[in-house]
Design a protein around this motif. Structure first.
Motif, PDB file in Angstrom:
ATOM      1  N   TRP A   1      -5.310  -1.833   7.226  1.00  0.00           N
ATOM      2  CA  TRP A   1      -5.210  -0.405   7.508  1.00  0.00           C
ATOM      3  C   TRP A   1      -6.565   0.184   7.866  1.00  0.00           C
TER       4      TRP A   1
ATOM      5  N   ALA B   1      -4.832  -3.427   2.721  1.00  0.00           N
ATOM      6  CA  ALA B   1      -5.751  -2.285   2.757  1.00  0.00           C
ATOM      7  C   ALA B   1      -6.792  -2.499   3.857  1.00  0.00           C
TER       8      ALA B   1
ATOM      9  N   ILE C   1      -3.454   5.678   1.040  1.00  0.00           N
ATOM     10  CA  ILE C   1      -4.873   5.475   1.319  1.00  0.00           C
ATOM     11  C   ILE C   1      -5.580   6.723   0.805  1.00  0.00           C
TER      12      ILE C   1
ATOM     13  N   TRP D   1     -11.193   6.574   3.422  1.00  0.00           N
ATOM     14  CA  TRP D   1     -11.722   5.505   4.269  1.00  0.00           C
ATOM     15  C   TRP D   1     -12.874   6.049   5.077  1.00  0.00           C
TER      16      TRP D   1
ATOM     17  N   ALA E   1      -7.486   2.369  -1.521  1.00  0.00           N
ATOM     18  CA  ALA E   1      -6.040   2.533  -1.406  1.00  0.00           C
ATOM     19  C   ALA E   1      -5.398   2.188  -2.745  1.00  0.00           C
TER      20      ALA E   1
ATOM     21  N   ILE F   1       0.869  -1.177   0.000  1.00  0.00           N
ATOM     22  CA  ILE F   1       0.000   0.000   0.000  1.00  0.00           C
ATOM     23  C   ILE F   1       0.904   1.225   0.000  1.00  0.00           C
TER      24      ILE F   1
END
Length: 153
Positions: free
Chosen positions: A55, A52, A9, A12, A20, A6
């Protein structure tokens, strides 16, 4: 060897979705050529989506929990990922409890789906058991390009 799959990002929504990306490079150690030119190994495309998702869990829980892969109900690969491609990862939380989370999502390149995964089940573990929480917080801030405070971006 540990792969960081990654680079950024893009957005989100706590406990719901993540977007991402990973810009692939010729300098990566993972390229495989089995006669059709260099390609990213399919398991690493799935791993990128799982990272992803991890995260998203980290951000949603304020760096208190991380996700560890338990199982995948279904995965399909449609096209190869090549050096220089930007891999866009879109994940959606199907369910999230105290001990597990289930995510589904896609990986795409230039708007074309290269992988689809369904019911990726993860165990939720204390983040501090796996890595220093401050290191994790700094990495999350680097990936999101904003100070971590939880919530929507």
């Amino acid at each position: 060897m540990r792969f960081h799959l990654i680079d950024r990002i893009d957005s989100w929504d706590a406990g719901r979705t993540i977007s991402a990306r990973k810009l692939t490079s010729w300098l990566e150690d993972f390229w495989r050529d089995e006669g059709n030119g260099p390609q990213m190994p399919e398991p690493l495309i799935l791993e990128a989506l799982c990272q992803a998702g991890t995260w998203l869990i980290i951000a949603t829980t304020g760096v208190r929990q991380r996700a560890a892969l338990l199982s995948v109900d279904g995965v399909s690969f449609h096209e190869p990922v090549r050096p220089g491609d930007t891999l866009v990862l879109e994940g959606t939380v199907e369910s999230m409890g105290e001990e597990t989370a289930v995510l589904s999502g896609t990986a795409s390149v230039n708007g074309r789906t290269v992988m689809k995964a369904e019911a990726v089940m993860c165990a939720l573990l204390p983040a501090e058991d796996l890595e220093d929480p401050e290191d994790t917080r700094r990495m999350l801030e680097r990936l999101t390009r904003v100070p971590v405070g939880g919530g929507r971006r």
